[in-house]
Design a protein around this motif. Structure first.
Motif, PDB file in Angstrom:
ATOM      1  N   ALA A 164       0.826  -1.215   0.000  1.00  0.00           N
ATOM      2  CA  ALA A 164       0.000   0.000   0.000  1.00  0.00           C
ATOM      3  C   ALA A 164       0.855   1.257   0.000  1.00  0.00           C
ATOM      4  O   ALA A 164       0.771   2.083   0.905  1.00  0.00           O
ATOM      5  CB  ALA A 164      -0.948   0.005   1.203  1.00  0.00           C
ATOM      6  N   PRO A 165       1.719   1.420  -1.021  1.00  0.00           N
ATOM      7  CA  PRO A 165       2.670   2.546  -1.032  1.00  0.00           C
ATOM      8  C   PRO A 165       2.005   3.906  -1.123  1.00  0.00           C
ATOM      9  O   PRO A 165       1.137   4.133  -1.962  1.00  0.00           O
ATOM     10  CB  PRO A 165       3.522   2.272  -2.275  1.00  0.00           C
ATOM     11  CG  PRO A 165       2.644   1.439  -3.163  1.00  0.00           C
ATOM     12  CD  PRO A 165       1.825   0.595  -2.235  1.00  0.00           C
ATOM     13  N   ASP A 166       2.422   4.808  -0.240  1.00  0.00           N
ATOM     14  CA  ASP A 166       1.909   6.177  -0.211  1.00  0.00           C
ATOM     15  C   ASP A 166       3.073   7.127  -0.477  1.00  0.00           C
ATOM     16  O   ASP A 166       3.898   7.361   0.389  1.00  0.00           O
ATOM     17  CB  ASP A 166       1.281   6.467   1.157  1.00  0.00           C
ATOM     18  CG  ASP A 166       0.763   7.893   1.284  1.00  0.00           C
ATOM     19  OD1 ASP A 166       0.557   8.544   0.243  1.00  0.00           O
ATOM     20  OD2 ASP A 166       0.573   8.348   2.428  1.00  0.00           O
ATOM     21  N   ILE A 167       3.151   7.628  -1.709  1.00  0.00           N
ATOM     22  CA  ILE A 167       4.219   8.574  -2.071  1.00  0.00           C
ATOM     23  C   ILE A 167       3.754   9.956  -1.624  1.00  0.00           C
ATOM     24  O   ILE A 167       3.208  10.732  -2.395  1.00  0.00           O
ATOM     25  CB  ILE A 167       4.517   8.538  -3.577  1.00  0.00           C
ATOM     26  CG1 ILE A 167       4.831   7.112  -4.007  1.00  0.00           C
ATOM     27  CG2 ILE A 167       5.698   9.450  -3.907  1.00  0.00           C
ATOM     28  CD1 ILE A 167       5.052   6.943  -5.494  1.00  0.00           C
ATOM     29  N   SER A 168       3.999  10.245  -0.370  1.00  0.00           N
ATOM     30  CA  SER A 168       3.336  11.343   0.316  1.00  0.00           C
ATOM     31  C   SER A 168       3.700  12.730  -0.207  1.00  0.00           C
ATOM     32  O   SER A 168       4.822  13.003  -0.601  1.00  0.00           O
ATOM     33  CB  SER A 168       3.671  11.261   1.802  1.00  0.00           C
ATOM     34  OG  SER A 168       3.075  12.291   2.518  1.00  0.00           O
ATOM     35  N   ASP A 169       2.702  13.615  -0.171  1.00  0.00           N
ATOM     36  CA  ASP A 169       2.852  15.044  -0.370  1.00  0.00           C
ATOM     37  C   ASP A 169       2.481  15.733   0.942  1.00  0.00           C
ATOM     38  O   ASP A 169       1.995  15.086   1.876  1.00  0.00           O
ATOM     39  CB  ASP A 169       1.914  15.540  -1.478  1.00  0.00           C
ATOM     40  CG  ASP A 169       2.690  15.992  -2.719  1.00  0.00           C
ATOM     41  OD1 ASP A 169       3.849  16.414  -2.564  1.00  0.00           O
ATOM     42  OD2 ASP A 169       2.125  15.932  -3.813  1.00  0.00           O
ATOM     43  N   THR A 170       2.675  17.034   1.009  1.00  0.00           N
ATOM     44  CA  THR A 170       2.312  17.767   2.220  1.00  0.00           C
ATOM     45  C   THR A 170       0.831  17.605   2.542  1.00  0.00           C
ATOM     46  O   THR A 170       0.441  17.442   3.699  1.00  0.00           O
ATOM     47  CB  THR A 170       2.643  19.261   2.073  1.00  0.00           C
ATOM     48  OG1 THR A 170       4.002  19.403   1.655  1.00  0.00           O
ATOM     49  CG2 THR A 170       2.457  19.998   3.385  1.00  0.00           C
TER      50      THR A 170
END
Length: 316
Positions: A164-170
């Protein structure tokens, strides 16, 4: 054989008496800060199948580069400390000096750090980074790299399993859009941001030892079913983007029933409790398939690495 963690450097380790490999695990925000508690069932099942476990506690920060670089430093320290600990316990210890026996497993935002480790393993990463970051950011990253100075600077030939990859932003960390925009505007937002991270992946020569597990009802990382939804949902789906981007690089992917926090949970009797009332909260072990799928992908990737190694030897 029960799972027992020992503190080592800044990590928690559980050495298997007869290890087939070493899993380096980093979880998501909050839950990943206490991986030996919130991911205990998942890690115990990996351990039961013969893997030594390194649980790397999650450190929350908007500055993701320093944390990724510090993970290389931690790998350098553990590579020396783990053989010594194994010998002290009377266990086999030669496997810990073989980099190809190490696997990276991440959940949610933890996957982003693994992605950055992949990029940092590429020759000339500084030159590639100049295409996607300004000169001040690059100078800062290089300065941090030299300050931390990891003796091991690569995870090449180490398979990565992204869950469940979350390529996070602000705006992933701050759900108030106006506040997230303000933080980005004054230069205190997430770095690298999602767009930069996608560019690093898309234009890299690596990312060929990646597997991924996604969940059908995941509204954070996304799902393969997002391809049938609105363009807005498709654009926000990290799972769909990774499938489309890495499909020609041998990505192993499987989607199973569940929500974003499926890996979180502790065993109570014949049930898994994930301590999150907004998720399923409790689930019979008989209905849980995540660990089976994860082990299957790890074993399949071990086989692919063996084929690559034999091909390389025959070419030599």
């Amino acid at each position: 054989m029960s799972l027992k963690f020992t503190p080592l450097s800044f990590s928690w380790v559980a050495l298997h008496p007869q290890p087939r490999g070493i899993i380096q695990f980093i979880g998501g925000a909050f839950f990943g800060s206490f991986p030996t508690i919130f991911y205990r069932y998942f890690l115990s099942q990996m351990y039961a199948q013969g893997y030594s476990i390194i649980a790397l506690p999650f450190r929350f920060s908007f500055q993701h580069w320093p944390i990724a670089i510090s993970l290389l430093k931690e790998q350098s320290i553990l590579a020396k400390a783990m053989p010594e600990l194994a010998e002290k316990l009377g266990y086999q210890n030669n496997i810990y000096t073989d980099p190809s026996k190490y696997f990276w497993v991440g959940h949610s935002l933890g996957c982003k750090y693994i992605v950055l480790l992949e990029f940092l393993s590429e020759n000339g990463w500084q030159d590639k980074l100049r295409k996607y970051a300004d000169v001040h950011e690059i100078e800062k990253i290089e300065r941090i790299f030299h300050q931390i100075h990891p003796s091991i600077t690569t995870i090449l030939n180490q398979h990565s399993l992204l869950i469940a990859p979350d390529i996070s932003d602000t705006n992933s960390a701050i759900p108030i859009p106006a506040l997230a925009k303000l933080i980005d505007r004054i230069g205190l937002g997430v770095k690298p941001n999602r767009k930069q991270t996608q560019s690093l992946i898309k234009h890299s020569d690596l990312f060929q030892l990646i597997s991924m597990i996604s969940f059908t009802q995941d509204t954070v990382a996304g799902s393969i079913t997002d391809r049938y939804k609105s363009q807005e949902i498709q654009d926000k789906s990290d799972v769909l983007w990774l499938i489309n981007t890495l499909k020609n690089q041998g990505l192993l992917h499987q989607e199973i029933l569940g929500k974003h926090l499926e890996p979180v949970g502790i065993k109570i009797g014949n049930y898994i409790v994930d301590l999150n009332p907004l998720d399923k909260f409790i689930q019979p072990i008989s209905h849980r398939y995540l660990e089976q799928v994860a082990l299957h992908l790890l074993v399949e990737e071990e086989g692919r690495k063996g084929i690559r190694k034999n091909l390389a030897l025959s070419e030599f």
